[in-house]
Design an enzyme around this catalytic site. Structure first.
Site, PDB file in Angstrom:
ATOM      1  N   CYS A 120      -0.992  -3.820  15.037  1.00 11.32           N
ATOM      2  CA  CYS A 120      -0.783  -3.381  13.653  1.00 11.32           C
ATOM      3  C   CYS A 120      -1.268  -4.387  12.615  1.00 11.32           C
ATOM      4  O   CYS A 120      -0.931  -5.573  12.688  1.00 11.32           O
ATOM      5  CB  CYS A 120       0.712  -3.118  13.466  1.00 11.32           C
ATOM      6  SG  CYS A 120       1.143  -2.773  11.764  1.00 11.32           S
ATOM      7  N   CYS A 155       4.320  -5.756  16.098  1.00  8.22           N
ATOM      8  CA  CYS A 155       3.621  -4.859  17.033  1.00  8.22           C
ATOM      9  C   CYS A 155       2.174  -5.351  17.109  1.00  8.22           C
ATOM     10  O   CYS A 155       1.545  -5.584  16.068  1.00  8.22           O
ATOM     11  CB  CYS A 155       3.660  -3.414  16.546  1.00  8.22           C
ATOM     12  SG  CYS A 155       5.340  -2.818  16.265  1.00  8.22           S
ATOM     13  N   CYS A 168      -2.895   1.468   8.142  1.00 10.64           N
ATOM     14  CA  CYS A 168      -2.115   1.017   7.014  1.00 10.64           C
ATOM     15  C   CYS A 168      -2.002  -0.502   7.016  1.00 10.64           C
ATOM     16  O   CYS A 168      -1.790  -1.120   8.034  1.00 10.64           O
ATOM     17  CB  CYS A 168      -0.717   1.643   7.096  1.00 10.64           C
ATOM     18  SG  CYS A 168       0.188   1.419   5.599  1.00 10.64           S
ATOM     19  N   CYS A 208       2.765   8.379   2.024  1.00 10.91           N
ATOM     20  CA  CYS A 208       3.314   7.387   2.955  1.00 10.91           C
ATOM     21  C   CYS A 208       3.686   6.132   2.164  1.00 10.91           C
ATOM     22  O   CYS A 208       2.838   5.548   1.490  1.00 10.91           O
ATOM     23  CB  CYS A 208       2.265   7.072   4.011  1.00 10.91           C
ATOM     24  SG  CYS A 208       2.790   5.803   5.155  1.00 10.91           S
ATOM     25  N   CYS A 258       5.634  -7.435   7.804  1.00 13.28           N
ATOM     26  CA  CYS A 258       6.592  -6.861   8.745  1.00 13.28           C
ATOM     27  C   CYS A 258       6.904  -7.883   9.826  1.00 13.28           C
ATOM     28  O   CYS A 258       6.028  -8.624  10.264  1.00 13.28           O
ATOM     29  CB  CYS A 258       6.019  -5.604   9.386  1.00 13.28           C
ATOM     30  SG  CYS A 258       7.203  -4.782  10.479  1.00 13.28           S
ATOM     31  N   GLU A 309       0.834  -1.208   0.000  1.00 10.54           N
ATOM     32  CA  GLU A 309       0.000   0.000   0.000  1.00 10.54           C
ATOM     33  C   GLU A 309       0.866   1.254   0.000  1.00 10.54           C
ATOM     34  O   GLU A 309       1.878   1.310   0.690  1.00 10.54           O
ATOM     35  CB  GLU A 309      -0.851   0.049   1.272  1.00 10.54           C
ATOM     36  CG  GLU A 309      -2.041  -0.848   1.252  1.00 10.54           C
ATOM     37  CD  GLU A 309      -2.839  -0.751   2.549  1.00 10.54           C
ATOM     38  OE1 GLU A 309      -2.748   0.281   3.244  1.00 10.54           O
ATOM     39  OE2 GLU A 309      -3.546  -1.717   2.865  1.00 10.54           O
TER      40      GLU A 309
HETATM   41  S1  SF4 Z   1       3.736  -0.789  13.449  1.00  9.19           S
HETATM   42 FE1  SF4 Z   1       3.406  -2.504  12.034  1.00  9.19          FE
HETATM   43  S2  SF4 Z   1       4.595  -1.985  10.203  1.00  9.19           S
HETATM   44 FE2  SF4 Z   1       5.333  -0.663  11.880  1.00  9.19          FE
HETATM   45  S3  SF4 Z   1       7.048  -1.809  12.797  1.00  9.19           S
HETATM   46 FE3  SF4 Z   1       5.222  -2.405  13.973  1.00  9.19          FE
HETATM   47  S4  SF4 Z   1       4.447  -4.288  12.939  1.00  9.19           S
HETATM   48 FE4  SF4 Z   1       5.878  -3.259  11.538  1.00  9.19          FE
END
Ligand code: SF4
Length: 372
Positions: free
Chosen positions: A131, A128, A355, A117, A124, A96
């Site tokens: 997310c 986190c 996102c 962005c 990833c 994205e």
């Molecule tokens: S917020 Fe999401 S994209 Fe950003 S580092 Fe953490 S897991 Fe990865």
């Protein structure tokens, strides 16, 4: 997983590397400048448009490079101010790229601040817990060409919208490297891409209007501090104590606040620029007044700007955004200390939390269709 494209993307070449490849292919090196001018200034979408290049050279280019490594699949325009471009890469991975318009008071959308962005990885690995991008795990790094291609796709879209041909990328105020992925975990490709984005023969976008956002990879922050180009830095803090941060950001185990904050300070002293602390407000997780007070102390010590982002719900995750009263009480503690602080309000404006959701939804639909 590593992806090796059949042909390298042209958008990953610097002026020097392209000249070198031309020379090695028996072509004159000075053509490199012309070719990149077609790509970045004239926005050629096919080799045939490059009319001042000979036919044999165009054939050679076609045989040796992929002109555009990211195809637009879908442009989701929200009812307010966020546009999401869903792009497909050579291995069918989806990423994205988001355009955000923040209207300036009293002047409306036409004069809004515009930010792009961009993503740096497919998925990833940082995990986190709040997310959407991290939900499906890490697939692979983007190469430099795929990172640059996202901005060219934004240019194509803007060119189609603007009556005057080829509006400049410069009409955007900022680029934030804050989409899918941990940018500093893909350091070399990111820095190569940003050099191309910044170069006068490339997209010509000023380094000081580019912000790299990291979850806190300390050694890479210190490495970035030594780079010549002065990019801006944003830290996804999201917790003002190790206890809270560790609950939602596993990276904190390797790089707790005692390591992270001195690295941020070193960066900021080296560049003389204000660092931004991103703080997603999650109900009953990190929105207590005690967290606000500790965040205030951290921000004061670092002379940092604080960006408070009320959490955007992600399907399948239990987290919620705090009430507006709670958000305001949190922000007031920072405002009362006369810190530079913003509290995002607009719907669809939460690029951190939101996102990755469009990609996730499309991936699920694809899997469901394949299973039928
Ligand atoms: S917020 Fe999401 S994209 Fe950003 S580092 Fe953490 S897991 Fe990865």
């Amino acid at each position: 997983m590593k992806f090796t494209p059949a042909k390298p993307p042209l958008t990953g070449e610097t002026l020097d590397s392209l000249a070198e490849k031309l020379r090695a292919g028996g072509e004159p090196a000075f053509r490199a400048k012309q070719i990149l001018e077609w790509v970045y200034k004239k926005r050629a979408r096919s080799w045939d448009e490059m009319t001042n290049l000979s036919k044999p050279l165009r054939t050679w280019l076609d045989q040796n490079f992929d002109l555009m490594p990211a195809t637009l699949v879908f442009n989701q325009q929200s009812h307010d101010i966020t546009d999401k471009l869903l792009l497909e890469l050579g291995d069918r991975s989806l990423i994205e790229t988001v355009i955000i318009r923040a209207p300036q008071e009293g002047v409306g959308l036409d004069h809004s601040r515009k930010t792009i962005c961009i993503s740096t990885q497919v998925g990833c690995a940082m995990a986190c817990v709040f997310c959407a991008s991290g939900l499906a795990g890490f697939k692979r790094d983007l190469n430099a060409g795929e990172i640059v291609a996202q901005l060219l796709q934004v240019c194509y879209r803007e060119d189609a919208l603007t009556p005057r041909a080829h509006s400049e990328l410069a009409s955007f105020d900022n680029i934030v490297v804050m989409g899918m992925g941990e940018p500093l975990a893909n350091y070399d490709a990111l820095l190569r891409a940003l050099a191309i984005i910044n170069a006068s023969w490339g997209l010509g976008f000023g380094a000081r209007r580019i912000t790299i956002s990291t979850s806190g990879l300390v050694p890479k922050i210190l490495q970035l501090a030594e780079e010549e180009l002065g990019f801006r830095l944003a830290i996804s803090l999201h917790g003002a104590t190790d206890e809270v941060r560790e609950k939602i950001m596993p990276v904190n185990k390797a790089y707790p606040l005692a390591k992270l904050l001195p690295a941020v300070k070193a960066f900021s002293e080296k560049h003389g620029r204000m660092v931004t602390l991103e703080f997603i407000l999650i109900d009953s997780v990190n929105d207590s007044l005690e967290q606000a007070q500790l965040l205030r102390d951290i921000a004061r010590d670092l002379h940092a700007h604080v960006n408070l982002i009320p959490y955007n719900t992600v399907e399948g995750l239990p987290w919620k955004r705090p009430s507006i009263t709670r958000q305001e009480r949190f922000a007031d503690i920072l405002r009362d200390a006369r810190l530079s602080v913003t509290l995002r309000r607009e719907k669809g404006h939460d690029i951190d939390a939101a996102c990755g959701q469009l990609r996730l939804k499309t991936e699920k639909e694809r899997t469901a269709t394949a299973a039928v």
